[in-house]
Design an enzyme around this catalytic site. Structure first.
Site, mmCIF file in Angstrom:
data_model
loop_
_atom_site.group_PDB
_atom_site.id
_atom_site.type_symbol
_atom_site.label_atom_id
_atom_site.label_comp_id
_atom_site.label_asym_id
_atom_site.label_seq_id
_atom_site.Cartn_x
_atom_site.Cartn_y
_atom_site.Cartn_z
ATOM 1 N N TYR A 125 37.540 36.323 41.479
ATOM 2 C CA TYR A 125 36.996 36.691 42.793
ATOM 3 C C TYR A 125 35.949 37.792 42.653
ATOM 4 O O TYR A 125 34.857 37.709 43.231
ATOM 5 C CB TYR A 125 38.131 37.142 43.698
ATOM 6 C CG TYR A 125 37.728 37.371 45.133
ATOM 7 C CD1 TYR A 125 37.536 36.299 46.003
ATOM 8 C CD2 TYR A 125 37.563 38.664 45.627
ATOM 9 C CE1 TYR A 125 37.178 36.510 47.320
ATOM 10 C CE2 TYR A 125 37.214 38.883 46.942
ATOM 11 C CZ TYR A 125 37.021 37.800 47.792
ATOM 12 O OH TYR A 125 36.655 38.028 49.101
ATOM 13 N N LYS A 129 31.991 37.353 43.552
ATOM 14 C CA LYS A 129 31.361 38.136 44.605
ATOM 15 C C LYS A 129 30.218 38.994 44.063
ATOM 16 O O LYS A 129 29.216 39.211 44.759
ATOM 17 C CB LYS A 129 32.401 38.993 45.317
ATOM 18 C CG LYS A 129 33.408 38.167 46.099
ATOM 19 C CD LYS A 129 32.722 37.229 47.089
ATOM 20 C CE LYS A 129 33.682 36.393 47.887
ATOM 21 N NZ LYS A 129 33.013 35.468 48.823
#
Length: 276
Positions: A170, A174
């Site tokens: 993640y 991002k």
């Protein structure tokens, strides 16, 4: 029957933050919603119709180029795409690393490549990233690759293939969103359009409530040590998004707006330390 406006606002990912954004922008526009979940689409459409908006929907798999391309083609068939908003993503507490890489990293990059050729001159795009993209440094060479390598090659980069946990997947995805948008903003500019990211912190949505329930102590410390001392709301993210998408702010492109209540500032000053 409502007349269908020919200026189109496209939202991929029919979650609460995205819906709040389009409601601020969509007067005298047609909204095109895309999501992989048919029930989500139906609920979102009904709510927007009840609020007086003109809405179209299409099932989209945000990890597949063919599906995103069909979505873009449908958007063009409706009229002139003036805004593209990308909120499709997978939570690290709800998925293994591979779906996060497929959707948050590769799917986002594919969508930016495709909608670069769809957005109207004078239009603007926005990607919802995350404060996670600011939380730990990446190797400069990996960061360069995440920004520039063609979207379909991102998943096979050695630095991506080596990821073995969802939190890291993640964070890398991002961070990739942020640097990718900076790179893509130059290419979108060749089409007369702008592109930016916003990076929210802990924003109270159904997805965030699931995250908070899974790690209450970790999130509690993060919130308590931040300057704001509270989580944010989708309305606050939508207000920032509206600012970046507004044509009056046409000198802003290729940037990221951190909306985290000061969590990253607390990390920089040593008040908060990221665990794990």
């Amino acid at each position: 029957m409502l007349k269908q406006p020919k200026e189109i606002i496209v939202l991929l990912g029919a979650g609460q933050m995205g819906l709040k954004i389009v409601q601020r922008l969509a007067s005298n526009h047609t909204i095109l919603l895309g999501d992989i979940n048919e029930d989500n689409l139906a609920r979102a459409k009904e709510g927007l119709l009840d609020a007086g908006f003109v809405v179209e929907t299409k099932i989209v798999d945000g990890s597949q180029r063919e599906s995103i391309q069909a979505f873009a083609d449908y958007a063009q068939s409706l009229g002139e795409v003036t805004n593209y908003i990308h909120t499709a993503g997978v939570s690290p507490n709800m998925a293994n690393p591979q779906p996060i890489i497929d959707v948050d990293l590769v799917g986002t990059a594919i969508a930016l490549e495709i909608f670069r050729n769809v957005i109207a001159p004078g239009g603007a795009g926005l990607v919802i990233s995350s404060q996670a993209g600011h939380m730990f440094p990446l190797d400069p060479e990996l960061e360069r690759q995440l920004a520039t390598v063609p979207a379909d090659q991102l998943a096979v980069l050695p630095g991506v293939k080596a990821i073995d946990n969802s939190g890291l997947a993640y964070g890398v995805a991002k961070r990739a969103n942020i640097v990718r948008v900076q790179h893509e903003a130059v290419l979108w500019g060749d089409h007369g359009a702008r592109l930016n990211t916003v990076s929210p912190g802990v924003i109270i949505t159904p997805l965030a409530r699931h995250e908070l329930a899974a790690q209450p102590e970790a999130y509690g410390e993060m919130i308590e040590t931040s300057p704001a001392g509270r989580p944010g709301t989708p309305d606050e993210v939508a207000a920032a998004a509206e600012f970046l998408l507004d044509p009056k702010n046409s000198f802003i492109t290729g940037t990221d707006l951190l909306i985290d209540g000061g969590v990253i500032a607390a990390m920089a000053t040593g008040r908060y330390q990221l665990h794990g």
